[in-house]
Motif scaffolding. Structure first.
Motif, PDB file in Angstrom:
ATOM      1  N   ILE A  79      -9.920  -6.349   0.930  1.00  0.00           N
ATOM      2  CA  ILE A  79      -8.129  -6.014   0.371  1.00  0.00           C
ATOM      3  C   ILE A  79      -7.459  -6.047   0.546  1.00  0.00           C
ATOM      4  CG2 ILE A  79      -8.871  -3.866   2.235  1.00  0.00           C
ATOM      5  CD1 ILE A  79      -7.248  -1.592   0.313  1.00  0.00           C
ATOM      6  N   ASN A  80      -6.899  -7.159  -0.567  1.00  0.00           N
ATOM      7  CA  ASN A  80      -6.167  -7.620   0.011  1.00  0.00           C
ATOM      8  C   ASN A  80      -6.044  -9.167   1.533  1.00  0.00           C
ATOM      9  OD1 ASN A  80      -4.148  -6.794  -1.761  1.00  0.00           O
ATOM     10  ND2 ASN A  80      -3.077  -4.876  -0.920  1.00  0.00           N
ATOM     11  N   GLU A  87      -3.165   4.908  -1.443  1.00  0.00           N
ATOM     12  CA  GLU A  87      -2.237   4.495  -2.202  1.00  0.00           C
ATOM     13  C   GLU A  87      -1.697   5.872  -2.456  1.00  0.00           C
ATOM     14  OE1 GLU A  87      -3.306   1.132  -5.728  1.00  0.00           O
ATOM     15  OE2 GLU A  87      -3.937   3.091  -5.915  1.00  0.00           O
ATOM     16  N   SER A 114      -1.193   3.021  -8.686  1.00  0.00           N
ATOM     17  CA  SER A 114      -0.724   1.745  -9.966  1.00  0.00           C
ATOM     18  C   SER A 114       0.846   1.767 -10.610  1.00  0.00           C
ATOM     19  CB  SER A 114      -1.684   2.245 -11.100  1.00  0.00           C
ATOM     20  OG  SER A 114      -1.278   3.966 -10.895  1.00  0.00           O
ATOM     21  N   ARG A 165      -8.758   2.248  -1.099  1.00  0.00           N
ATOM     22  CA  ARG A 165      -7.772   2.254  -1.984  1.00  0.00           C
ATOM     23  C   ARG A 165      -7.096   2.841  -2.022  1.00  0.00           C
ATOM     24  NH1 ARG A 165      -7.701  -2.749  -6.846  1.00  0.00           N
ATOM     25  NH2 ARG A 165      -9.257  -0.692  -7.740  1.00  0.00           N
ATOM     26  N   TYR A 166      -8.273   3.887  -3.415  1.00  0.00           N
ATOM     27  CA  TYR A 166      -7.501   5.134  -3.361  1.00  0.00           C
ATOM     28  C   TYR A 166      -6.194   5.696  -2.191  1.00  0.00           C
ATOM     29  CZ  TYR A 166      -6.662   9.814  -5.238  1.00  0.00           C
ATOM     30  OH  TYR A 166      -6.716  11.539  -5.309  1.00  0.00           O
ATOM     31  N   ARG A 173      -1.370  -3.537  -6.777  1.00  0.00           N
ATOM     32  CA  ARG A 173      -2.203  -2.929  -6.491  1.00  0.00           C
ATOM     33  C   ARG A 173      -2.658  -3.537  -5.194  1.00  0.00           C
ATOM     34  NH1 ARG A 173      -6.280   1.036 -10.041  1.00  0.00           N
ATOM     35  NH2 ARG A 173      -5.818   2.123  -7.827  1.00  0.00           N
ATOM     36  N   ALA A 174      -4.015  -3.535  -4.779  1.00  0.00           N
ATOM     37  CA  ALA A 174      -4.520  -3.383  -3.367  1.00  0.00           C
ATOM     38  C   ALA A 174      -5.901  -4.980  -4.279  1.00  0.00           C
ATOM     39  CB  ALA A 174      -5.468  -2.886  -2.676  1.00  0.00           C
ATOM     40  N   LYS A 175      -6.034  -5.634  -3.812  1.00  0.00           N
ATOM     41  CA  LYS A 175      -6.986  -6.404  -4.710  1.00  0.00           C
ATOM     42  C   LYS A 175      -7.930  -6.321  -3.486  1.00  0.00           C
ATOM     43  CE  LYS A 175      -3.565 -10.211  -6.227  1.00  0.00           C
ATOM     44  NZ  LYS A 175      -2.927  -9.531  -6.321  1.00  0.00           N
ATOM     45  N   LEU A 176      -9.568  -5.738  -4.874  1.00  0.00           N
ATOM     46  CA  LEU A 176     -10.884  -5.105  -3.708  1.00  0.00           C
ATOM     47  C   LEU A 176     -11.584  -6.720  -4.653  1.00  0.00           C
ATOM     48  CD1 LEU A 176     -11.159  -1.653  -4.620  1.00  0.00           C
ATOM     49  CD2 LEU A 176      -9.713  -3.247  -2.183  1.00  0.00           C
ATOM     50  N   GLN A 233     -13.463   0.650  -2.969  1.00  0.00           N
ATOM     51  CA  GLN A 233     -12.334   2.351  -4.530  1.00  0.00           C
ATOM     52  C   GLN A 233     -11.343   2.906  -3.049  1.00  0.00           C
ATOM     53  OE1 GLN A 233     -11.421   0.851  -7.271  1.00  0.00           O
ATOM     54  NE2 GLN A 233     -12.890  -0.231  -7.962  1.00  0.00           N
ATOM     55  N   HIS A 257       0.870  -1.059   0.293  1.00  0.00           N
ATOM     56  CA  HIS A 257      -0.115  -0.087  -0.071  1.00  0.00           C
ATOM     57  C   HIS A 257       0.596   1.304   0.256  1.00  0.00           C
ATOM     58  CE1 HIS A 257      -3.547  -2.954   0.749  1.00  0.00           C
ATOM     59  NE2 HIS A 257      -3.401  -2.385   2.070  1.00  0.00           N
TER      60      HIS A 257
END
Length: 579
Positions: free
Chosen positions: A490-491, A521, A472, A517-518, A477-480, A514, A467
């Motif tokens: 998330i992961n 990141e 990207s 994750r944003y 990337r984190a997996k959702l 989402q 993270h």
């Protein structure tokens, strides 16, 4: 030619030729179709092609410029009317697409035509976006195949026979009932007007006379048939002059502390649940379209087992036997009382102006201590300051009102400004009688620590190095994975949202995934607190909507906008922070 944000594109004739050239080839040849095509009436974007006929359907987008769609400009000039029109167009597009789903035959998901299904609430969704250029609609198509061999004629039937008619009938104003579209616009303006009036009149909520509050069942959000319509007590009835509907009467709940009481099965929780979802606008015919609640209202409850991290719960819990600091309290498995204290503190962090609480889902020892318990267990031996002793201070010092459903303890009568009894689904104002009763049964005097507003000073970083701020551009990337409306992973770290009860749609949960994750990141960089992260997310969403999370990448068509209250709740329940 430049339209829909693209300088150059192929023609529909070229798409037909490409289809013919890949007929009976292996399924991956479908990927050559990715691109944009001018169909004269609209631009057709093939944004993602599925890997095989058994995978998730392909993502496509239709763009119709305003000059062709022809909807009156006033219908999408403001945010609230734009969202209402978008909701209407999604429903129209679903109505057109659904009868044709699977008409094109083949293996697996061949022939699926699918767009977001909207519920009773009117939410901003990525399935439809109206911008300055025109109308964008995102949906899914299952590209047909026999086995894993392309069946191009079946896809050609979708592209050139089914879709043109669907788009023309759903997205062109001249093919709509103008009275229906006008009603969508006027209802949105009237609902917005009521929300503005709440603030002006010092109200927390409004429930219109004639509203249908009960739902068909626990699994259906449709209005119950043949039920008792809502009727306001005269003492709380107000009249609003709406811009379009005109005079509308109903119950105006004032700021402060409102108590809802009554026997079991008389409608206390039904009223509270309607107020919980009154933070959203509802579609015409829902029965609750004129049930409007302060947009920051937050449902508060106990959550046994909730993860809390560095939350200031000292307003309610102090002097623990283990000397643990409750000004920055952490627990991997919080008790009911501790979790409820944390939920209130986090609500105050976020600026909520209204708490909604049901005694049935609260921790008893957090809410109140009766006379016998106060007498037997001395104050210095009880670390919990019950909510009863803070409810008035929360309103007077932080400006946050409370609407509380109570059925077992009359102690809150002493704190309430308004007391409503639900009797066979009919509200009765019994404030005067309750206050007279309080004179006969006074509360014992208590000592408690001084009031202070909780503050969130957590500087957060994700636990795992993957993270990273590189997003990207990084190695991974984190997996959702959205599990249900109540949870996503998330992961493989599950974020439990079961008790975030004002989530209305699984697409809001997908959007929260989402957003998290944003955040991991881009924002969790060791400099931001959770409130600061929320402020940055709010600015992004106000500017670009959920599209802003994806930059130049494809925007999924299955996301719905959550409120900032649910975004905060999601971030606070994520177990992956380190401090």
């Amino acid at each position: 030619m430049k339209i829909g944000g693209l300088k150059y594109m192929n023609t529909s004739t070229q798409l037909r030729s490409q289809l013919a050239s890949i007929h009976r080839k292996s399924y991956p040849a479908y990927k050559s179709l990715k691109g944009s095509y001018d169909f004269q009436r609209y631009i057709f974007h093939i944004e993602h092609v599925q890997g095989d006929p058994f995978a998730s359907p392909s993502n496509v987008r239709v763009f119709v410029p305003h000059s062709k769609a022809g909807f009156p400009e006033e219908y999408y000039q403001t945010a609230h009317t734009r969202v209402a029109l978008q909701d209407y167009l999604i429903r129209r597009m679903e109505k057109e697409l659904s009868p044709h789903s699977f008409q094109a035959k083949g293996s697996g998901k061949s022939g699926i035509l699918r767009i977001t299904h909207c519920g009773q609430e009117i939410l901003e969704r990525t399935a439809c976006k109206i911008d300055r250029q025109g109308i964008h609609v995102r949906f899914e198509i299952g590209f047909p195949a026999n086995g894993r061999t392309i069946n191009a004629p079946e896809l050609e039937k979708i592209f050139f026979s089914i879709l043109p008619d669907c788009v023309f009938h759903a997205l062109y104003y001249k093919n709509q009932n103008p009275d229906t579209v006008l009603q969508v616009f006027e209802l949105a303006e009237d609902q917005y007007f009521i929300r503005q009036e709440l603030s002006r009149l010092g109200l927390t909520a409004f429930v219109a006379d004639g509203a249908i509050l009960p739902r068909q069942s626990g699994v259906s959000d449709l209005p119950m048939k043949n039920c008792i319509p809502f009727s306001s007590p005269e003492s709380l009835r107000i009249q609003l002059q709406l811009p379009h509907k005109g005079a509308l009467t109903g119950m105006g709940l004032p700021r402060g502390i409102t108590l809802i009481v009554g026997g079991g099965y008389h409608g206390k929780s039904t009223l509270l649940q309607a107020l919980e979802m009154g933070v959203y606008n509802h579609r015409k015919g829902d029965g609750r379209e004129y049930v409007i609640t302060d947009s920051t209202a937050l449902k508060i409850r106990a959550e046994d087992g909730r993860h809390i991290q560095q939350v200031d719960i000292s307003l309610f819990i102090n002097d623990l036997p283990n000397q643990k600091d409750t000004r920055a309290f952490t627990s991997l498995d919080a008790s009911g009382s501790t979790s409820q204290a944390a939920n209130i503190a986090e609500g105050l962090y976020g600026g909520s102006r209204l708490f909604l609480i049901d005694e049935d889902t609260s921790a008893t020892n957090f809410m109140v201590r009766d006379k016998m318990m106060q007498t037997l267990i001395r104050r210095e031996k009880e670390p919990i300051t019950p909510f009863l002793e803070r409810i008035r201070e929360i309103y007077e010092h932080s400006g946050c009102s409370t609407i509380l459903v109570a059925g077992s303890s009359g102690a809150f009568f002493h704190k309430a400004d308004t007391v409503i009894q639900m009797d066979s689904y009919r509200p009765i104002d019994i404030t005067k009688a309750a206050k007279e009763l309080c004179q006969k049964y006074p509360l014992l005097p208590t000592e408690k620590p001084p009031y202070h507003a909780p503050k969130d000073k957590r500087i957060v970083l994700p636990h795992n190095d993957r993270h990273s701020r590189h997003g990207s551009r990084g190695p991974e990337r984190a997996k959702l994975k959205v599990l249900s409306k109540d949870a996503f992973s998330i992961n493989r770290e599950t974020v439990d949202l079961r008790y975030v009860e004002q989530l209305a749609d699984v697409e809001q949960t997908a959007a929260l995934a989402q957003l998290l994750r944003y955040t991991l990141e881009n924002l969790a960089d060791g400099r931001n607190t959770v409130p600061q992260i929320c402020q940055q997310l709010e600015k992004l969403l106000q500017k670009d909507g959920l599209d802003g999370l994806f930059g130049t990448s494809m925007v999924p068509g299955n996301l719905a906008m959550p409120r900032m209250e649910e975004i905060r709740s999601c971030l606070n329940r994520y177990r992956g922070w380190k401090n």
